[in-house]
Write a protein that holds these residues in place. Structure first.
Motif, PDB file in Angstrom:
ATOM      1  N   GLY A   1       0.778  -1.231   0.000  1.00 36.36           N
ATOM      2  CA  GLY A   1       0.000   0.000   0.000  1.00 36.36           C
ATOM      3  C   GLY A   1       0.803   1.271   0.000  1.00 36.36           C
ATOM      4  O   GLY A   1       0.408   2.273   0.604  1.00 36.36           O
ATOM      5  N   ILE A   2       1.952   1.247  -0.709  1.00 36.87           N
ATOM      6  CA  ILE A   2       2.734   2.472  -0.876  1.00 36.87           C
ATOM      7  C   ILE A   2       2.878   2.761  -2.372  1.00 36.87           C
ATOM      8  O   ILE A   2       2.566   1.906  -3.204  1.00 36.87           O
ATOM      9  CB  ILE A   2       4.124   2.364  -0.213  1.00 36.87           C
ATOM     10  CG1 ILE A   2       4.937   1.199  -0.797  1.00 36.87           C
ATOM     11  CG2 ILE A   2       3.981   2.195   1.302  1.00 36.87           C
ATOM     12  CD1 ILE A   2       6.359   1.068  -0.230  1.00 36.87           C
ATOM     13  N   ALA A   3       3.319   3.961  -2.704  1.00 33.64           N
ATOM     14  CA  ALA A   3       3.448   4.354  -4.109  1.00 33.64           C
ATOM     15  C   ALA A   3       4.598   3.612  -4.780  1.00 33.64           C
ATOM     16  O   ALA A   3       5.545   3.176  -4.112  1.00 33.64           O
ATOM     17  CB  ALA A   3       3.674   5.866  -4.200  1.00 33.64           C
ATOM     18  N   PRO A   4       4.559   3.474  -6.124  1.00 33.96           N
ATOM     19  CA  PRO A   4       5.609   2.730  -6.830  1.00 33.96           C
ATOM     20  C   PRO A   4       7.015   3.285  -6.615  1.00 33.96           C
ATOM     21  O   PRO A   4       7.989   2.527  -6.671  1.00 33.96           O
ATOM     22  CB  PRO A   4       5.193   2.858  -8.303  1.00 33.96           C
ATOM     23  CG  PRO A   4       3.720   3.090  -8.265  1.00 33.96           C
ATOM     24  CD  PRO A   4       3.468   3.893  -7.025  1.00 33.96           C
ATOM     25  N   ASP A   5       7.120   4.596  -6.378  1.00 35.62           N
ATOM     26  CA  ASP A   5       8.453   5.176  -6.179  1.00 35.62           C
ATOM     27  C   ASP A   5       8.834   5.310  -4.703  1.00 35.62           C
ATOM     28  O   ASP A   5       9.864   5.898  -4.376  1.00 35.62           O
ATOM     29  CB  ASP A   5       8.561   6.539  -6.868  1.00 35.62           C
ATOM     30  CG  ASP A   5       7.526   7.543  -6.367  1.00 35.62           C
ATOM     31  OD1 ASP A   5       6.614   7.127  -5.604  1.00 35.62           O
ATOM     32  OD2 ASP A   5       7.625   8.732  -6.721  1.00 35.62           O
TER      33      ASP A   5
ATOM     34  N   VAL B   1      11.956   1.515   2.562  1.00 35.37           N
ATOM     35  CA  VAL B   1      11.071   2.593   2.115  1.00 35.37           C
ATOM     36  C   VAL B   1      11.806   3.926   2.302  1.00 35.37           C
ATOM     37  O   VAL B   1      12.582   4.105   3.248  1.00 35.37           O
ATOM     38  CB  VAL B   1       9.750   2.575   2.918  1.00 35.37           C
ATOM     39  CG1 VAL B   1       8.801   3.667   2.436  1.00 35.37           C
ATOM     40  CG2 VAL B   1       9.082   1.205   2.789  1.00 35.37           C
ATOM     41  N   ARG B   2      11.539   4.865   1.393  1.00 34.17           N
ATOM     42  CA  ARG B   2      12.281   6.120   1.406  1.00 34.17           C
ATOM     43  C   ARG B   2      11.969   7.003   2.610  1.00 34.17           C
ATOM     44  O   ARG B   2      12.840   7.707   3.112  1.00 34.17           O
ATOM     45  CB  ARG B   2      11.987   6.914   0.128  1.00 34.17           C
ATOM     46  CG  ARG B   2      12.520   6.269  -1.135  1.00 34.17           C
ATOM     47  CD  ARG B   2      12.244   7.146  -2.343  1.00 34.17           C
ATOM     48  NE  ARG B   2      12.687   6.505  -3.579  1.00 34.17           N
ATOM     49  CZ  ARG B   2      13.930   6.547  -4.037  1.00 34.17           C
ATOM     50  NH1 ARG B   2      14.853   7.203  -3.344  1.00 34.17           N
ATOM     51  NH2 ARG B   2      14.262   5.941  -5.158  1.00 34.17           N
ATOM     52  N   SER B   3      10.713   7.004   3.075  1.00 36.68           N
ATOM     53  CA  SER B   3      10.344   7.983   4.089  1.00 36.68           C
ATOM     54  C   SER B   3       9.409   7.400   5.135  1.00 36.68           C
ATOM     55  O   SER B   3       8.657   6.454   4.866  1.00 36.68           O
ATOM     56  CB  SER B   3       9.668   9.199   3.440  1.00 36.68           C
ATOM     57  OG  SER B   3       8.380   8.851   2.945  1.00 36.68           O
ATOM     58  N   ARG B   4       9.450   8.012   6.309  1.00 32.72           N
ATOM     59  CA  ARG B   4       8.517   7.645   7.366  1.00 32.72           C
ATOM     60  C   ARG B   4       7.088   7.955   6.930  1.00 32.72           C
ATOM     61  O   ARG B   4       6.157   7.193   7.229  1.00 32.72           O
ATOM     62  CB  ARG B   4       8.865   8.400   8.647  1.00 32.72           C
ATOM     63  CG  ARG B   4       7.830   8.213   9.732  1.00 32.72           C
ATOM     64  CD  ARG B   4       8.182   8.925  11.010  1.00 32.72           C
ATOM     65  NE  ARG B   4       7.039   8.906  11.921  1.00 32.72           N
ATOM     66  CZ  ARG B   4       7.102   9.163  13.209  1.00 32.72           C
ATOM     67  NH1 ARG B   4       8.246   9.473  13.760  1.00 32.72           N
ATOM     68  NH2 ARG B   4       6.011   9.125  13.955  1.00 32.72           N
TER      69      ARG B   4
END
Length: 298
Positions: free
Chosen positions: A146-150, A172-175
């Motif tokens: 459930g996160i974006a492709p990027d 994952v890139r960000s909290r």
């Protein structure tokens, strides 16, 4: 009818209603496995721990862990909770500062850390960490969690890791992306069952002040949509960081991990990764709070 002592313990926190709740049944020697599973289902907590007489000569207790639906081989937060109950409720601290649990994956020694005679933290040494390749498409995994492709962080590999259970680690890139994750639980559960995965563990180095890592954990394959604060998965993550050479070798690393904030159950884990030997050694520590103590009529 018999009365069984039961404790509800919030692990990896000092406060009630935070961290990860676990059931602890300290006198489970007369219970059958079906009874343990039914009690775990009745308590309806992420995991419940049942303490039995030890079979291994070096262990103090045999411990078995159940989610509401299945037995699992190892659970970190329920180990912390069990240690806390033994030390603070049942007098163990008066005779020893160490407890050794016999689990399905091996012996788990726990050190009881005190100050001025009061228990401050418990620290468990998990079994030797391992990592394994898994052929999954990052975008497909991103969609299922459930996160974006990027949003996946390509600086870190997508892998399976273990210090007992098997965890799919998703960098994952960000909290913010982790907090906003809305998993497709049915699909994620099927993926995890297909690959023998206990939980899917999202992590980022984009943590708030005071933390080195921030994580979130989903486990629909074992009947837990979200596991609030996970000792086993974060131990596996620490082992992965060492084995993938993301932590320098020849040092002791001390990491503070935050989890549970996205669902208003914040918890803190204190993880030591010792990379001075041939194999990394992972120790996970935290506090706990006994929220409920009572009797279950079985």
């Amino acid at each position: 009818m018999k009365n069984i002592r039961v404790y509800h313990v919030d692990a990896f926190t000092r406060e009630p209603f935070a961290g990860n709740p676990a059931g602890v049944v300290p006198d489970a020697g007369t219970l059958t496995l079906p009874q343990m599973q039914k009690i775990a289902n009745e308590l309806n907590l992420p995991e419940s721990a049942f303490l039995l007489p030890a079979e291994h000569p070096e262990a103090d207790f045999r411990i078995r862990y159940f989610s509401p639906t299945v037995e699992i081989d190892f659970c970190g937060h329920a180990t912390v909770a069990s240690s806390w109950v033994l030390a603070t409720e049942l007098g163990w601290l008066a005779k020893s500062s160490r407890i050794v649990f016999e689990t399905n994956v091996g012996l788990i020694p726990v050190e009881l850390e005190t100050a001025e005679g009061k228990l401050q933290r418990v620290q468990m040494t998990q079994i030797k960490p391992s990592v394994k390749e898994i052929a999954l498409d990052r975008e497909a995994v991103a969609r299922m969690v459930g996160i974006a492709p990027d949003d996946p962080d390509e600086r870190y590999p997508l892998k399976l890791a273990s210090t007992g259970g098997v965890h799919l680690l998703v960098p994952v890139r960000s909290r913010a992306a982790i907090d906003q994750a809305e998993p497709l639980f049915a699909e994620l559960g099927n993926l995890n069952k297909q690959h023998g995965i206990t939980t899917t563990h999202l992590f980022t180095t984009d943590a708030s002040s005071g933390f080195d890592l921030y994580t979130r954990d989903f486990a629909p394959a074992i009947g837990i949509m979200e596991d609030p604060v996970t000792g086993a998965a974060n131990g596996a993550l620490a082992g992965y960081l060492a084995l993938e050479k993301l932590l320098p070798a020849g040092e002791q690393h001390h990491l503070v991990v935050g989890q549970g904030h996205a669902i208003d159950r914040p918890g803190t884990l204190y993880v030591t990764v010792d990379t001075t030997g041939q194999d990394p050694v992972v120790r996970v520590a935290g506090a706990a709070h006994v929220t409920i103590a009572g009797l279950m009529r079985v």
